[in-house]
Design an enzyme around this catalytic site. Structure first.
Site, PDB file in Angstrom:
ATOM      1  N   ARG A  97      66.361  55.703  20.711  1.00  0.00           N
ATOM      2  CA  ARG A  97      66.266  56.561  19.519  1.00  0.00           C
ATOM      3  C   ARG A  97      66.142  58.035  19.928  1.00  0.00           C
ATOM      4  O   ARG A  97      67.107  58.789  19.926  1.00  0.00           O
ATOM      5  CB  ARG A  97      65.064  56.110  18.661  1.00  0.00           C
ATOM      6  N   ASP A  98      64.952  58.428  20.332  1.00  0.00           N
ATOM      7  CA  ASP A  98      64.729  59.840  20.657  1.00  0.00           C
ATOM      8  C   ASP A  98      65.594  60.278  21.843  1.00  0.00           C
ATOM      9  O   ASP A  98      66.109  61.392  21.883  1.00  0.00           O
ATOM     10  CB  ASP A  98      63.249  60.052  20.995  1.00  0.00           C
ATOM     11  N   HIS A 123      53.217  61.193  21.977  1.00  0.00           N
ATOM     12  CA  HIS A 123      54.663  61.375  22.135  1.00  0.00           C
ATOM     13  C   HIS A 123      54.875  62.752  22.752  1.00  0.00           C
ATOM     14  O   HIS A 123      54.681  63.777  22.098  1.00  0.00           O
ATOM     15  CB  HIS A 123      55.312  61.279  20.747  1.00  0.00           C
ATOM     16  N   HIS A 140      57.053  65.622  24.913  1.00  0.00           N
ATOM     17  CA  HIS A 140      58.303  66.151  25.466  1.00  0.00           C
ATOM     18  C   HIS A 140      57.963  67.058  26.647  1.00  0.00           C
ATOM     19  O   HIS A 140      56.915  67.689  26.686  1.00  0.00           O
ATOM     20  CB  HIS A 140      59.082  66.912  24.393  1.00  0.00           C
ATOM     21  N   CYS A 185      65.880  66.881  20.085  1.00  0.00           N
ATOM     22  CA  CYS A 185      65.753  66.685  18.649  1.00  0.00           C
ATOM     23  C   CYS A 185      66.797  67.538  17.952  1.00  0.00           C
ATOM     24  O   CYS A 185      66.857  68.744  18.165  1.00  0.00           O
ATOM     25  CB  CYS A 185      64.351  67.070  18.181  1.00  0.00           C
ATOM     26  N   ASN A 219      61.994  63.614  26.577  1.00  0.00           N
ATOM     27  CA  ASN A 219      60.671  62.990  26.593  1.00  0.00           C
ATOM     28  C   ASN A 219      60.165  62.915  28.028  1.00  0.00           C
ATOM     29  O   ASN A 219      60.940  63.027  28.976  1.00  0.00           O
ATOM     30  CB  ASN A 219      60.757  61.560  26.054  1.00  0.00           C
TER      31      ASN A 219
HETATM   32 ZN    ZN Z   1      60.555  63.287  20.246  1.00  0.00          ZN
END
Ligand code: ZN
Length: 297
Positions: free
Chosen positions: A13-14, A204, A206, A237, A246
Site C-alpha cells: 500500500r504505502d 508509522h 517515514h 505519499c 517508510n
Molecule cells: Zn505513510
C-alpha cells in the site's frame, strides 16, 4: 525476549502507491507471498480510494479475492470515506485503518474535511461497524504537516482523546512526512500510551530525514512494539509533497535482532524481498541493509 513485536508490512500500500511502475495483481500477490515467507503476518495490502487519484491502488477487491482463497496473514486496507469503508467490508479484509489527519489544512486536502469533521464522520461510520473486523485509527501528520508546519503535542493529545470514543483496536501515530526526532517521539508517544492503556500503540515512520530508525528505537524503549515498515524503504505519499519512503523492514530487523530482541522476521529473507522489489520497480531503494555487505548477526 520480546513478545508481541510486530512489523506491519505496508509495502503493497504505502510502499507502492507513489510508484510510477504499476504493479499487476500477480506482482502484488508475489510481493505479499514473499513478505509472508519472511515471517511477517500482518500486511497492509490495499487502499480503498479512487483509482483515478491513486492508480496503483486500483482493484483492491480483486487482490483480496485472490488473497482470501488461502489466507496466510492478516490483511488490512486503508479507508478514507464511507465508500471506501463499505468496499473494505465487502472485500472481507481483516483490518481497516482509518486515517485522521492532525492538521486541518492537510486534512482538507486529503479527505475534504477538517480534523474535527473527520473524527465525527468516522464515528458515524463506525456506529454501524460489523463485528470481527479490527479497526486501527491512524493519526497522520502527527509530527508535522507539509502545509501548516509544526503539530503541537497538545494537538495530538486532543485528537487522541476524541478518538477514544471510537474504541479502536489499535491507535497509530504517523510521521507522514518524516520530520520527527526522538524528542518528538517522547513528547507524543508517551501521553498516547498513558491515554490508551488498554489499546496497543503503533507507529508509522517515514525516513525522509534519516531519523526513522532512531525514532523507532526511542518508541520501542517507551513500550511500542508495533511498527509499520516497507521492504527496501520504498514509499511516499501522493498527497504529501516530497514525502519519501517508510522505515525499511530489513533495517528495523537488523536493529532489533542485533540488540537481542526477536522480531519473528528473517533478516536474510527480507533483504532478498527488497532485492526482488528493486528489480520490479527498476530503481534503487534507500534501505541501509540493501547497500551493506554481508555481516551475520
Ligand atoms: Zn505513510
Amino acid at each position: 525476549m520480546v513478545t508481541e513485536f510486530e512489523i506491519i508490512d505496508v509495502t503493497p500500500r504505502d510502499g507502492l502507491q507513489n510508484e510510477p511502475v504499476i504493479f499487476s495483481i500477480k506482482q502484488k500477490l508475489q510481493l505479499i507471498s514473499r513478505s509472508i515467507e519472511t515471517g511477517i503476518s500482518r500486511i497492509e495490502v490495499a487502499s480503498f480510494v479512487n483509482p483515478k487519484k491513486v492508480p496503483q491502488m486500483a482493484n483492491p477487491e480483486e487482490l483480496l479475492d485472490e488473497l482470501l482463497i488461502k489466507k496466510r496473514a492478516s490483511y488490512s486496507g486503508l479507508v478514507l470515506n464511507e465508500r471506501g469503508f463499505s468496499r473494505a467490508l465487502d472485500s472481507e479484509c481483516d483490518e481497516i485503518t482509518f486515517v485522521i489527519v492532525a492538521s486541518d489544512e492537510f486534512s482538507l486536502r486529503n479527505q475534504g474535511m477538517t480534523t474535527a469533521q473527520s473524527i465525527k464522520y468516522i464515528s458515524e461510520l463506525l456506529a454501524n461497524k460489523e463485528k470481527g473486523i479490527k479497526v486501527c485509527i491512524s493519526i497522520a501528520a502527527a509530527f508535522g504537516c507539509p502545509f501548516e508546519g509544526e503539530v503541537k503535542p497538545s494537538r495530538v493529545v486532543e485528537i487522541a482523546e476524541k478518538c477514544l470514543d471510537l474504541c479502536p483496536d489499535e491507535i497509530s501515530l504517523a510521521d507522514t512526512i518524516g520530520v520527527a526526532v526522538p524528542k518528538d517521539i517522547k513528547e507524543k508517544v508517551e501521553p498516547l500510551i498513558s491515554l490508551y492503556s488498554d489499546t496497543p500503540v503503533r507507529l508509522h515512520l517515514h525516513n525522509t530525514r534519516n531519523t526513522a530508525i532512531s525514532n523507532a528505537w526511542t518508541a520501542f524503549e517507551l513500550g511500542v512494539k508495533r511498527f509499520d515498515a516497507s521492504f527496501g524503504g520504498i514509499g511516499g505519499c501522493p498527497f504529501a509533497p516530497n514525502a519519501t519512503g517508510n522505515v525499511a523492514i530489513e533495517d528495523l530487523i537488523y536493529l532489533f535482532e542485533r540488540s537481542g530482541f526477536n522480531t519473528g522476521v528473517d533478516l536474510d529473507a527480507s533483504i532478498k524481498v527488497a532485492e526482488w522489489l528493486r528489480e520490479q520497480v527498476k530503481h534503487p531503494l534507500p534501505s541501509a541493509l540493501l547497500a551493506a555487505g554481508d555481516f551475520k548477526i
